[in-house]
Enzyme design. Structure first.
Site, PDB file in Angstrom:
ATOM      1  N   ASP A 125      97.876 100.473  50.793  1.00 55.11           N
ATOM      2  CA  ASP A 125      96.788  99.731  50.173  1.00 55.11           C
ATOM      3  C   ASP A 125      97.263  98.292  50.013  1.00 55.11           C
ATOM      4  OD1 ASP A 125      94.385  99.292  48.613  1.00 55.11           O
ATOM      5  OD2 ASP A 125      94.497 101.419  48.078  1.00 55.11           O
ATOM      6  N   ASP A 152      92.070  96.005  49.613  1.00 58.41           N
ATOM      7  CA  ASP A 152      91.359  96.104  48.346  1.00 58.41           C
ATOM      8  C   ASP A 152      90.522  94.864  48.003  1.00 58.41           C
ATOM      9  OD1 ASP A 152      91.334  97.697  45.688  1.00 58.41           O
ATOM     10  OD2 ASP A 152      91.845  95.678  45.028  1.00 58.41           O
ATOM     11  N   GLU A 178      87.959  97.159  52.150  1.00 57.25           N
ATOM     12  CA  GLU A 178      87.023  97.531  51.087  1.00 57.25           C
ATOM     13  C   GLU A 178      86.116  96.315  50.925  1.00 57.25           C
ATOM     14  OE1 GLU A 178      86.839  99.060  46.469  1.00 57.25           O
ATOM     15  OE2 GLU A 178      88.020  97.328  46.978  1.00 57.25           O
ATOM     16  N   HIS A 191      88.704 107.376  45.186  1.00 62.00           N
ATOM     17  CA  HIS A 191      89.289 107.438  43.839  1.00 62.00           C
ATOM     18  C   HIS A 191      88.494 106.636  42.808  1.00 62.00           C
ATOM     19  CE1 HIS A 191      90.430 103.673  45.515  1.00 62.00           C
ATOM     20  NE2 HIS A 191      90.943 103.274  44.375  1.00 62.00           N
ATOM     21  N   ASP A 192      87.425 105.978  43.234  1.00 64.13           N
ATOM     22  CA  ASP A 192      86.636 105.165  42.307  1.00 64.13           C
ATOM     23  C   ASP A 192      85.305 105.800  41.929  1.00 64.13           C
ATOM     24  OD1 ASP A 192      88.441 103.065  42.158  1.00 64.13           O
ATOM     25  OD2 ASP A 192      87.607 102.055  43.912  1.00 64.13           O
TER      26      ASP A 192
HETATM   27  C1  NOJ Z   1      89.052  98.631  44.123  1.00 63.05           C
HETATM   28  C2  NOJ Z   1      89.959  99.799  43.905  1.00 63.05           C
HETATM   29  O1  NOJ Z   1      89.545 100.846  44.741  1.00 63.05           O
HETATM   30  C3  NOJ Z   1      89.881 100.129  42.445  1.00 63.05           C
HETATM   31  O2  NOJ Z   1      90.489 101.354  42.149  1.00 63.05           O
HETATM   32  C4  NOJ Z   1      90.486  98.990  41.673  1.00 63.05           C
HETATM   33  O3  NOJ Z   1      90.316  99.210  40.305  1.00 63.05           O
HETATM   34  C5  NOJ Z   1      89.842  97.659  42.044  1.00 63.05           C
HETATM   35  N1  NOJ Z   1      89.612  97.508  43.442  1.00 63.05           N
HETATM   36  C6  NOJ Z   1      90.717  96.535  41.595  1.00 63.05           C
HETATM   37  O4  NOJ Z   1      91.887  96.487  42.370  1.00 63.05           O
END
Ligand code: NOJ
Ligand code: CA
Length: 552
Positions: free
Chosen positions: A99, A198, A254, A330-331
Site C-alpha cells: 500500500d 491510497d 484508490e 477494509h473500509d
Molecule cells: C483510504 C484507506 O483505505 C483508509 O483505510 C484510510 O483510512 C484512508 N485512505 C486514509 O489513509
C-alpha cells in the site's frame, strides 16, 4: 517491450495484515503469519496480493499513518520478514502489492517532528502549516469528522484531511516529491509486484485555501477543494515518470471522485497515471447525506440509478483501459450488509453478489473473509471498536444529540471494523487466528465461517469463490478482455450483462428480487449458478436472489 498487461488475467486478494494470521501469539496478525498462509491463497487460485500497510506506524489509522516509509512496523515483523514474504510469494507465482500512502504521513514521522520544532526548517514546507488568528485557516471538514486543521500552539495550524495524526503532505514541494519517489523506487527494486495507492486523488489542494460554502454544521466537505482538484495531473505524471514507468509493476489507484470523463488521464493504456483504479462510483448503494461514512442519515437505495452507474463504470472504463472490480475492502461493511436488504439475507444472495461482480471486465479483488461469506460483526460497546473513524463519528453523533444506543447502532452498521475482525481459520479458540488475545474481538459467529470447515464442504462459499476463480481462468479468452454489454430482460431489480470476444459469449444474470424472475437469455450451458428454478427453451427462471453464468 515492457509487458503492461501481465496482471489482466489474474485475481487479486486483499490482506488486512493485522487481522489475517498471528504467528507469535501477541494477538496481532503479522508478516510471518501471512507467509504461513500463502499456500491457502495459492490453493484458492489467487495470484496477486495487496497488503494493507505494514510500514512503521503508531497505528492511529491502522497503519495508514506511516512514521517510517523504509521500515516495517515491529508488530508486523522485520524488514527481512518482508523480503522473505516476497521470496516465498514469488515461489508460488504470487505477486505482492504494498500500500502506498503518500497523501499524508504520521505526525510521528521525523519530518513532522522537525517541522513542529522549527517552523523555518526545510521539512516544515513538506506539510500544510498556516498561521491563523481566529481559529482554523478555513472551514474544511476532515473526512474522519471535525475540522481539517489542528492547532500546534499559538496561531499555527496544519492540515489533515484524515485524522489529526495524519498530516497532509505538501506536493507543491519538489524536494518532498523526490524523497517520496526515492522511497517508492527502493521498494520496487526489491521486486514488488506494484502498489495499491491510497487516497491519491487528494494530493492537490485548492491553493487559495479559501473557505467553501458550509453545510449545516458550518463546515464544508473537503471533496470540492481537495479531490481530483485541477492541476493534480502534473503531480501524477511526475510521479509515474520518476517511479512506476521504470518497472514492470502494476499500480492500482484508490481514485475516488474521478469523473468518467477523466478516466483517460488516469488509466489509459499508453500513458495513464496508473495501470488501473478502483472506481467508487458504484460502491455506495445508499445516498449518504454528508460525506464519507455518514452512517446516521442513510437515504434510500435507488436501485436503477446504482445499476446504471455500475454499467456506466464498466462501459466507460472499457473505452479507456482495464478496471479493478470489487465489492468489499477494509473500509466498508461486508457486502451482504451493504447490498442485501435485511429481510432477504441469505447465502444465496451472497453468492449472487459474487457472480455479479466477479465476471465484469477488470481485475477482480477479493477482500479477506469475503470468500468465506463473512458478514458484519457485532460489538456491544463503543470501547470494543478500534477504528478511528468509527470513534470520531460516534462522538459527533453524541454531540449532535443522538442517544448512545442510536449512535452505536449507526456506527455498528457502517463501521470499518466490520471487515477488520480476525480471519477465522478454524473452529477452535479465536478461530485459530492467534494463541493470544486478539487485538480486535473475533466475529461472534466465527465458527460458521471457519476456512478449515468450508474448505471441506464442496458446497460452501469458499468453493463458490474458488470455482469462480477457476472459471475466469478457464474461459479467459472471453472473461478477461471480452467486451462488456449490459443486458435488459425487463426485470427492474437485476444486474445482467454479457462478455463477448471472438471466442464466444458469456452472460452473467443476477437477481435482486424476492420473487421468481424470468430471463429470456437463449439456450446455453450453465457454468455457474445458484437458485436456478428452471432453464428451458432458452428461458432461465431464477429463485429470489438467484444467479447464473451461462455460456451462449
Ligand atoms: C483510504 C484507506 O483505505 C483508509 O483505510 C484510510 O483510512 C484512508 N485512505 C486514509 O489513509
Ligand atoms: Ca503477531
Amino acid at each position: 517491450m515492457k509487458n503492461k498487461t501481465w496482471w489482466h488475467d489474474k485475481v487479486a486478494y486483499q490482506i488486512y495484515p493485522r487481522s489475517f494470521m498471528d504467528s507469535n501469539g501477541d494477538g496481532i496478525g503479522d508478516i510471518n503469519g501471512i507467509i504461513s498462509k500463502l499456500d491457502y491463497l495459492k490453493e484458492l487460485g489467487v495470484e496477486i496480493v495487496w497488503l494493507s500497510p505494514v510500514y512503521r506506524s503508531p497505528m492511529d489509522d491502522g497503519g495508514y499513518d506511516i512514521s517510517d516509509y523504509y521500515d516495517i512496523d515491529p508488530i508486523f515483523g522485520k524488514k527481512e520478514d518482508m523480503d522473505k514474504l516476497l521470496e516465498e510469494a514469488n515461489k508460488r507465482g504470487i505477486k505482492i502489492l504494498m500500500d502506498l500512502v503518500i497523501n499524508h504521513c504520521s505526525d510521528e514521522h521525523e519530518w513532522f517532528q522537525k517541522a513542529l520544532e522549527d517552523p523555518n526548517c526545510e521539512e516544515a514546507d513538506y506539510f500544510w502549516f498556516r498561521e491563523s488568528e481566529n481559529g482554523p485557516p478555513n472551514n474544511w471538514r476532515s473526512m474522519f469528522g471535525g475540522s481539517a486543521w489542528e492547532n500546534v500552539g499559538g496561531n499555527r495550524y496544519y492540515m489533515h484531511l484524515f485524522s489529526k495524526k495524519q498530516p497532509d503532505l505538501n506536493w507543491e514541494n519538489p524536494v518532498l516529491r523526490q524523497k517520496l519517489y526515492d522511497m517508492i523506487n527502493y521498494w520496487l527494486d526489491k521486486g514488488l509486484g506494484g502498489f495499491r495507492i491510497d487516497a491519491i486523488t487528494h494530493i492537490k489542494k485548492d491553493p487559495t485555501l479559501r473557505s467553501y460554502p458550509p453545510d449545516a454544521d458550518g463546515m464544508a466537505g473537503c471533496f470540492a477543494p481537495t479531490r481530483n482538484f485541477p492541476g493534480i495531473g502534473e503531480y501524477l505524471t511526475d510521479l509515474r515518470k520518476n517511479t512506476f514507468d521504470k518497472y514492470e509493476c502494476v499500480t492500482v489507484a484508490e481514485a475516488a471522485g474521478v469523473p468518467f470523463g477523466d478516466l483517460g488521464a488516469y488509466i489509459n493504456a499508453e500513458d495513464g497515471y496508473f495501470d488501473t483504479m478502483f472506481d467508487f462510483s458504484y460502491s455506495e448503494p445508499y445516498a449518504y447525506g454528508n460525506g464519507w461514512h455518514d452512517c446516521f442519515r442513510p437515504g434510500e437505495w435507488d436501485f436503477a440509478a446504482w445499476r446504471d452507474t455500475l454499467y456506466m463504470s464498466q462501459t466507460e472504463t472499457e473505452k479507456i483501459g482495464f478496471g479493478a472490480v470489487f465489492i468489499e475492502n477494509h473500509d466498508y461493511p461486508r457486502s451482504m450488509d451493504k447490498f442485501i436488504p435485511d429481510a432477504y439475507r441469505s447465502e444465496r444472495a451472497q453468492r449472487m453478489l459474487g457472480n455479479m461482480y466477479f465476471f465484469m471486465r477488470g481485475i477482480p479483488f477479493i477482500y479477506q473473509g469475503q470468500e468465506l461469506g463473512m458478514t458484519n460483526t457485532r460489538m456491544e460497546k463503543i470501547e470494543d471498536f478500534d477504528d478511528i473513524s468509527t470513534k470520531n463519528h460516534y462522538r459527533v453523533a453524541l454531540r449532535d444529540g443522538l442517544s448512545p444506543e442510536k449512535a452505536l447502532e449507526g456506527v455498528m452498521r457502517y463501521s470499518r471494523d466490520n471487515a477488520r475482525v480476525p480471519f477465522p481459520w478454524t473452529t477452535g479458540e479465536n478461530g485459530g487466528f492467534t494463541t493470544g488475545k486478539p487485538w480486535l474481538k473475533c466475529h461472534p459467529d466465527y465458527k460458521e465461517f471457519a476456512a478449515e470447515k468450508l474448505m471441506k464442504d464442496e458446497n460452501s462459499m469458499y468453493h463458490w469463490y474458488k470455482n469462480m476463480i477457476r472459471l475466469r481462468s478457464e474461459y479467459k479468452d472471453i472473461l478477461v478482455e471480452g467486451s462488456f454489454a449490459p443486458m435488459d430482460f425487463g426485470n427492474e431489480k437485476s444486474v445482467c450483462y454479457s462478455r463477448t470476444s471472438e471466442k464466444g459469449k458469456i452472460v452473467s444474470i443476477n437477481s435482486f428480487t424476492p420473487e421468481l424472475t424470468e430471463y429470456a437469455c437463449g439456450e446455453g450451458k450453465v457454468l455457474n449458478g445458484d437458485g436456478i428454478h428452471s432453464y428451458e427453451n432458452g428461458v432461465l427462471t431464477l429463485e429470489p436472489f438467484g444467479c447464473a453464468l451461462i455460456l451462449l
